[in-house]
Design an enzyme around this catalytic site. Structure first.
Site, mmCIF file in Angstrom:
data_model
loop_
_atom_site.group_PDB
_atom_site.id
_atom_site.type_symbol
_atom_site.label_atom_id
_atom_site.label_comp_id
_atom_site.label_asym_id
_atom_site.label_seq_id
_atom_site.Cartn_x
_atom_site.Cartn_y
_atom_site.Cartn_z
ATOM 1 N N GLN A 160 0.811 -1.269 0.064
ATOM 2 C CA GLN A 160 -0.125 -0.048 0.228
ATOM 3 C C GLN A 160 0.731 1.184 0.053
ATOM 4 O O GLN A 160 1.778 1.289 0.790
ATOM 5 C CB GLN A 160 -0.892 -0.005 1.325
ATOM 6 N N HIS A 180 -8.649 2.370 -0.094
ATOM 7 C CA HIS A 180 -8.958 2.461 -1.506
ATOM 8 C C HIS A 180 -9.358 1.083 -2.001
ATOM 9 O O HIS A 180 -8.438 0.142 -1.712
ATOM 10 C CB HIS A 180 -8.209 3.271 -2.318
#
Ligand code: AMP
Length: 120
Positions: A102, A108
């Site tokens: 990430q 998201h």
């Protein structure tokens, strides 16, 4: 729910997009979520879906986030349709934390499709 303070406090690049400080190719927006095209697409169609609430990743999400997370998931079909992914289908990926790679510390969902994707 009102996420104005979360949007103001969001120190990530997605915060800048939420505040309109940098441009993004938006596909969908409502009081809870924003969907926009990924700037470095990893598939023919690559859309990011983010909550307006500041949630770093799913490791810190809790029962208090049930409404916004449920809303995000329930909006995927509409966003997929706007992206032209409803007929062929799509893949959803969410990176959470260091081991996943990430890069942006704001939750998201990657919505990927528009072609046959490599077997996962
Ligand atoms: P992750 O590695 O899961 O944190 O994904 C972050 C994603 O954000 C990557 O796919 C990037 O290409 C994307 N990204 C970073 N900056 C922007 C931006 N300004 N507009 C659109 N997508 C972005």
């Amino acid at each position: 729910m009102n996420f104005d303070k979360d949007i103001q406090d969001n120190t990530t690049i997605f915060g800048k997009i939420l505040r309109g400080e940098i441009p993004a190719e938006k596909l969908y927006e409502d009081d809870y979520v924003l969907a926009f095209k990924d700037i470095m697409p990893k598939a023919r169609v690559h859309v990011l879906v983010i909550p307006k609430k500041c949630i770093q990743d799913l490791r810190v999400a809790g029962p208090e986030d049930a409404e916004i997370l449920g809303h995000m998931m329930c909006k995927i079909s509409e966003i997929a349709k706007l992206a032209g992914l409803d007929k062929g289908g799509f893949r959803i990926i969410s990176n959470n934390g260091e081991h996943s790679g990430q890069e942006v510390p704001h939750l998201h969902l990657h919505l990927l499709g528009g072609e046959f994707l490599p077997k996962f």
